[in-house]
Design a protein around this motif. Structure first.
Motif, PDB file in Angstrom:
ATOM      1  N   ARG A  12       4.208   2.916  -1.944  1.00 48.44           N
ATOM      2  CA  ARG A  12       3.496   1.768  -1.366  1.00 48.44           C
ATOM      3  C   ARG A  12       2.003   1.845  -1.663  1.00 48.44           C
ATOM      4  O   ARG A  12       1.374   0.837  -1.975  1.00 48.44           O
ATOM      5  CB  ARG A  12       3.734   1.685   0.132  1.00 48.44           C
ATOM      6  N   ILE A  13       1.442   3.032  -1.556  1.00 49.43           N
ATOM      7  CA  ILE A  13       0.018   3.207  -1.859  1.00 49.43           C
ATOM      8  C   ILE A  13      -0.256   2.878  -3.323  1.00 49.43           C
ATOM      9  O   ILE A  13      -1.208   2.162  -3.642  1.00 49.43           O
ATOM     10  CB  ILE A  13      -0.443   4.646  -1.518  1.00 49.43           C
ATOM     11  N   GLN A  15       1.489   0.983  -5.326  1.00 53.25           N
ATOM     12  CA  GLN A  15       1.646  -0.463  -5.535  1.00 53.25           C
ATOM     13  C   GLN A  15       0.415  -1.222  -5.046  1.00 53.25           C
ATOM     14  O   GLN A  15      -0.018  -2.185  -5.674  1.00 53.25           O
ATOM     15  CB  GLN A  15       2.909  -0.977  -4.846  1.00 53.25           C
ATOM     16  N   ARG A  16      -0.152  -0.779  -3.928  1.00 47.87           N
ATOM     17  CA  ARG A  16      -1.363  -1.438  -3.408  1.00 47.87           C
ATOM     18  C   ARG A  16      -2.546  -1.216  -4.333  1.00 47.87           C
ATOM     19  O   ARG A  16      -3.330  -2.129  -4.585  1.00 47.87           O
ATOM     20  CB  ARG A  16      -1.670  -0.909  -1.993  1.00 47.87           C
ATOM     21  N   SER A  19      -2.055  -3.512  -7.243  1.00 47.71           N
ATOM     22  CA  SER A  19      -2.320  -4.885  -6.835  1.00 47.71           C
ATOM     23  C   SER A  19      -3.824  -5.151  -6.746  1.00 47.71           C
ATOM     24  O   SER A  19      -4.324  -6.174  -7.244  1.00 47.71           O
ATOM     25  CB  SER A  19      -1.651  -5.154  -5.489  1.00 47.71           C
ATOM     26  N   LEU A  20      -4.561  -4.246  -6.125  1.00 44.83           N
ATOM     27  CA  LEU A  20      -6.012  -4.401  -6.013  1.00 44.83           C
ATOM     28  C   LEU A  20      -6.682  -4.384  -7.380  1.00 44.83           C
ATOM     29  O   LEU A  20      -7.611  -5.147  -7.637  1.00 44.83           O
ATOM     30  CB  LEU A  20      -6.595  -3.304  -5.123  1.00 44.83           C
TER      31      LEU A  20
END
Length: 64
Positions: A12-13, A15-16, A19-20
């Protein structure tokens, strides 16, 4: 040793971060240059994330 729930959190980290990076129209190469972290390997989940690595990336992305 990393358990399954830790792996999910790391995914999740990552992927974030990806995304950023994309929101900022930043290439992997540019983020790698700014953070001194091999973003390609990180985004491919080929290594665990250390706190120092996260700090470098957050500074390069200008987030807290």
């Amino acid at each position: 040793m990393i358990n399954e729930s830790d792996k999910i959190i790391i995914q999740r980290i990552v992927q974030r971060i990806k995304s950023l990076r994309k929101e900022r129209s930043m290439s992997q190469r540019e983020l790698m240059f700014r953070s001194d972290v091999n973003i390609f390997i990180l985004e491919q989940a080929k290594q665990d994330i250390k706190i120092g690595t996260l700090i470098k990336i957050t500074r390069a992305l200008n987030i807290s």
